[in-house]
Scaffold this motif. Structure first.
Motif, PDB file in Angstrom:
ATOM      1  N   UNK A 276       0.838  -1.202   0.000  1.00 14.45           N
ATOM      2  CA  UNK A 276       0.000   0.000   0.000  1.00 14.45           C
ATOM      3  C   UNK A 276       0.873   1.253   0.000  1.00 14.45           C
ATOM      4  N   UNK A 277       1.905   1.270   0.821  1.00 11.69           N
ATOM      5  CA  UNK A 277       2.816   2.416   0.866  1.00 11.69           C
ATOM      6  C   UNK A 277       3.413   2.679  -0.514  1.00 11.69           C
ATOM      7  N   UNK A 278       3.851   1.611  -1.165  1.00 13.19           N
ATOM      8  CA  UNK A 278       4.430   1.760  -2.507  1.00 13.19           C
ATOM      9  C   UNK A 278       3.390   2.275  -3.502  1.00 13.19           C
ATOM     10  N   UNK A 279       2.179   1.768  -3.406  1.00 16.52           N
ATOM     11  CA  UNK A 279       1.121   2.185  -4.330  1.00 16.52           C
ATOM     12  C   UNK A 279       0.740   3.649  -4.114  1.00 16.52           C
ATOM     13  N   UNK A 280       0.599   4.047  -2.855  1.00 15.53           N
ATOM     14  CA  UNK A 280       0.187   5.412  -2.556  1.00 15.53           C
ATOM     15  C   UNK A 280       1.238   6.434  -2.979  1.00 15.53           C
ATOM     16  N   UNK A 281       2.486   6.040  -3.006  1.00 17.69           N
ATOM     17  CA  UNK A 281       3.561   6.966  -3.387  1.00 17.69           C
ATOM     18  C   UNK A 281       3.956   6.836  -4.851  1.00 17.69           C
ATOM     19  N   UNK A 282       3.164   6.103  -5.631  1.00 15.07           N
ATOM     20  CA  UNK A 282       3.539   5.789  -7.010  1.00 15.07           C
ATOM     21  C   UNK A 282       3.250   6.906  -8.001  1.00 15.07           C
ATOM     22  N   UNK A 283       2.441   7.908  -7.602  1.00 14.53           N
ATOM     23  CA  UNK A 283       2.045   8.991  -8.508  1.00 14.53           C
ATOM     24  C   UNK A 283       1.409   8.434  -9.783  1.00 14.53           C
ATOM     25  N   UNK A 284       0.516   7.456  -9.586  1.00 14.68           N
ATOM     26  CA  UNK A 284      -0.227   6.865 -10.697  1.00 14.68           C
ATOM     27  C   UNK A 284      -1.715   7.068 -10.471  1.00 14.68           C
ATOM     28  N   UNK A 285      -2.505   6.877 -11.529  1.00  9.04           N
ATOM     29  CA  UNK A 285      -3.956   7.008 -11.391  1.00  9.04           C
ATOM     30  C   UNK A 285      -4.492   5.993 -10.388  1.00  9.04           C
ATOM     31  N   UNK A 286      -3.942   4.773 -10.443  1.00 10.03           N
ATOM     32  CA  UNK A 286      -4.389   3.739  -9.504  1.00 10.03           C
ATOM     33  C   UNK A 286      -4.034   4.133  -8.068  1.00 10.03           C
ATOM     34  N   UNK A 287      -2.845   4.698  -7.885  1.00  9.90           N
ATOM     35  CA  UNK A 287      -2.439   5.126  -6.555  1.00  9.90           C
ATOM     36  C   UNK A 287      -3.314   6.241  -6.014  1.00  9.90           C
ATOM     37  N   UNK A 288      -3.707   7.169  -6.878  1.00  8.38           N
ATOM     38  CA  UNK A 288      -4.565   8.269  -6.435  1.00  8.38           C
ATOM     39  C   UNK A 288      -5.963   7.778  -6.095  1.00  8.38           C
ATOM     40  N   UNK A 289      -6.476   6.808  -6.845  1.00 11.48           N
ATOM     41  CA  UNK A 289      -7.787   6.249  -6.511  1.00 11.48           C
ATOM     42  C   UNK A 289      -7.726   5.480  -5.192  1.00 11.48           C
ATOM     43  N   UNK A 290      -6.638   4.773  -4.979  1.00 10.77           N
ATOM     44  CA  UNK A 290      -6.454   4.069  -3.713  1.00 10.77           C
ATOM     45  C   UNK A 290      -6.430   5.062  -2.553  1.00 10.77           C
ATOM     46  N   UNK A 291      -5.771   6.196  -2.752  1.00 12.32           N
ATOM     47  CA  UNK A 291      -5.708   7.218  -1.698  1.00 12.32           C
ATOM     48  C   UNK A 291      -7.108   7.725  -1.355  1.00 12.32           C
ATOM     49  N   UNK A 292      -7.954   7.875  -2.349  1.00 11.43           N
ATOM     50  CA  UNK A 292      -9.325   8.346  -2.094  1.00 11.43           C
ATOM     51  C   UNK A 292     -10.100   7.321  -1.271  1.00 11.43           C
ATOM     52  N   UNK A 293      -9.888   6.047  -1.543  1.00  9.69           N
ATOM     53  CA  UNK A 293     -10.551   5.002  -0.763  1.00  9.69           C
ATOM     54  C   UNK A 293     -10.065   5.038   0.682  1.00  9.69           C
ATOM     55  N   UNK A 294      -8.759   5.173   0.881  1.00  7.04           N
ATOM     56  CA  UNK A 294      -8.192   5.196   2.221  1.00  7.04           C
ATOM     57  C   UNK A 294      -8.610   6.436   3.006  1.00  7.04           C
ATOM     58  N   UNK A 295      -8.818   7.565   2.310  1.00 10.26           N
ATOM     59  CA  UNK A 295      -9.132   8.819   2.987  1.00 10.26           C
ATOM     60  C   UNK A 295     -10.623   9.038   3.183  1.00 10.26           C
ATOM     61  N   UNK A 296     -11.456   8.214   2.546  1.00  8.62           N
ATOM     62  CA  UNK A 296     -12.906   8.378   2.651  1.00  8.62           C
ATOM     63  C   UNK A 296     -13.370   8.104   4.081  1.00  8.62           C
ATOM     64  N   UNK A 297     -14.449   8.741   4.471  1.00  5.92           N
ATOM     65  CA  UNK A 297     -14.960   8.582   5.825  1.00  5.92           C
ATOM     66  C   UNK A 297     -15.689   7.254   6.028  1.00  5.92           C
ATOM     67  N   UNK A 298     -16.323   6.743   4.974  1.00  8.25           N
ATOM     68  CA  UNK A 298     -17.113   5.532   5.135  1.00  8.25           C
ATOM     69  C   UNK A 298     -16.217   4.305   5.300  1.00  8.25           C
ATOM     70  N   UNK A 299     -16.719   3.267   5.972  1.00  4.10           N
ATOM     71  CA  UNK A 299     -15.943   2.040   6.155  1.00  4.10           C
ATOM     72  C   UNK A 299     -15.579   1.409   4.813  1.00  4.10           C
ATOM     73  N   UNK A 300     -14.463   0.702   4.794  1.00  8.24           N
ATOM     74  CA  UNK A 300     -14.059  -0.012   3.585  1.00  8.24           C
ATOM     75  C   UNK A 300     -14.748  -1.379   3.598  1.00  8.24           C
ATOM     76  N   UNK A 301     -15.704  -1.545   2.721  1.00  6.81           N
ATOM     77  CA  UNK A 301     -16.450  -2.798   2.626  1.00  6.81           C
ATOM     78  C   UNK A 301     -15.600  -3.855   1.924  1.00  6.81           C
ATOM     79  N   UNK A 302     -16.099  -5.073   1.902  1.00 12.35           N
ATOM     80  CA  UNK A 302     -15.390  -6.154   1.219  1.00 12.35           C
ATOM     81  C   UNK A 302     -15.209  -5.836  -0.260  1.00 12.35           C
ATOM     82  N   UNK A 303     -16.244  -5.251  -0.871  1.00 12.16           N
ATOM     83  CA  UNK A 303     -16.157  -4.919  -2.294  1.00 12.16           C
ATOM     84  C   UNK A 303     -15.120  -3.825  -2.543  1.00 12.16           C
ATOM     85  N   UNK A 304     -15.122  -2.806  -1.686  1.00  9.12           N
ATOM     86  CA  UNK A 304     -14.143  -1.732  -1.845  1.00  9.12           C
ATOM     87  C   UNK A 304     -12.725  -2.219  -1.549  1.00  9.12           C
TER      88      UNK A 304
END
Length: 357
Positions: A276-304
């Motif tokens: 996760x650390x590597x992905x979040x620091x990757x400066x990629x579209x996938x990394x930025x979307x992952x950051x939004x999931x991690x920073x969201x207020x709602x719980x991370x469901x199994x699907x997310x």
């Protein structure tokens, strides 16, 4: 007899994708022999605890059910005791001299597991409810404390007298370092970003310290010189890093039916694991979307969490983790002195690097 002293090739030029069958058999035999060798010492130590703490410990170790009825349940891997025995025999000592040291590192490891389950609110271990789920958080915390105390007692009572003081000091220092690493791991959950170097420093404490101590204690029990003891400590610390990186990868991409752990637990808890650390620091579209999931207020469901796992891989987290684990494995093997019988240590190192549970 625990431990085999014949030599074998030190390391391949690069980390293989699969583990050689003979090496795997050798390593798993060591785990089984180590588990059998330390069990009488563990049972005697735990029997000294008052009820229900002795029953709680027996349940945690997979010896009985919650009522104390003997139960042939799943037990731990016994990697740390196996490393202690392998280090002792590699240095020319009899395995029997290292039994109490091996039991002590296993007790200390389980102290950390019981506390870790409380801190992470993990509901299951080895497919059964964790100790805190059965007896509550307070009692589980007390059990962990008792296991830590037993570890020091077992070590001081059973290692060769000339090295008792150094052995106890090493285990105590490893405990402090382990706790610091666990604190860092928990603190990372509240931070938006963690650097790769910060993560590796945490892993060196949380996981590497005890594996390094396990190997150093084995060498001490064999009467090895300080240079060899230090080399064994370095070997174990590097193997600890390999273990943690592989563990991180298994949590995201492992099969829960094989690992025995809930799917994507680290992602659901927003853990800053190495992929996760590597992905979040990757400066990629996938990394930025992952950051939004991690920073969201709602719980991370199994699907997310499943989506997050895909994003980590797309951002390169899986590849970076595999590469860093391979580097640590090579560093561990390079640390082994050329004049010791390193076959068992090498086999265990390879098993750690290529395990799937």
């Amino acid at each position: 007899m625990v431990g085999h002293t014949e030599t074998c090739p030190r390391a391949a030029e690069s980390t293989p994708r699969t583990l050689d069958v003979l090496i795997e058999r050798r390593a798993r035999r060591q785990l089984s022999e180590a588990r059998g060798a330390i069990e009488p010492v563990l049972r005697a130590a735990i029997a000294s605890l008052a009820d229900p703490m002795d029953r709680m410990a027996g349940y945690h170790f997979g010896w009985c059910d919650a009522d104390g009825v003997e139960f042939a349940g799943a037990q731990g891997k016994a990697l740390r005791p196996a490393l202690t025995f392998a280090a002792a025999t590699a240095c020319g000592g009899p395995a029997q001299e290292a039994v109490h040291a091996a039991a002590a590192v296993e007790l200390l490891h389980n102290f950390s597991l019981v506390h870790d389950d409380v801190m992470d609110t993990d509901p299951f271990r080895h497919g059964r409810p964790t100790v805190w789920r059965v007896w509550g958080e307070t009692n589980a915390t007390l059990l962990g404390d008792a296991l830590q105390a037993l570890a020091l007692g077992v070590l001081s009572d059973g290692v060769p007298e000339p090295v008792t003081a150094e052995a106890v000091i090493r285990l105590a220092r490893a405990t402090v370092t382990l706790c610091r690493g666990q604190y860092q791991d928990c603190a990372f959950e509240t931070r938006e970003s963690v650097s790769a170097q910060e993560y590796l420093s945490m892993a060196a404490g949380k996981t590497g310290a005890l594996l390094g101590c396990a190997c150093a204690l084995g060498a001490l029990c064999a009467g090895a010189d300080h240079r060899t003891v230090s080399a064994m400590h370095t070997f174990g610390c590097e193997i600890g890093l390999v273990f943690q990186l592989v563990d991180d990868a298994m949590d995201i991409w492992g099969d829960p039916e094989v690992t025995g752990k809930p799917a994507h637990s680290d992602l659901i808890h927003r853990k800053q694991s190495y992929p996760v650390v590597c992905a979040l620091s990757s400066d990629t579209a996938a990394g930025r979307e992952l950051a939004r999931i991690y920073q969201a207020r709602q719980p991370i469901t199994a699907a997310r969490a499943a989506r997050a796992a895909n994003l980590v891989e797309e951002a390169g987290g899986r590849d970076h983790t595999a590469q860093r684990a391979a580097t640590a494995l090579q560093s561990a093997l390079d640390a082994l002195p050329p004049d010791i019988a390193s076959a068992d240590l090498t086999a265990l190192a390879q098993l750690v690097a290529h395990r799937d549970r």
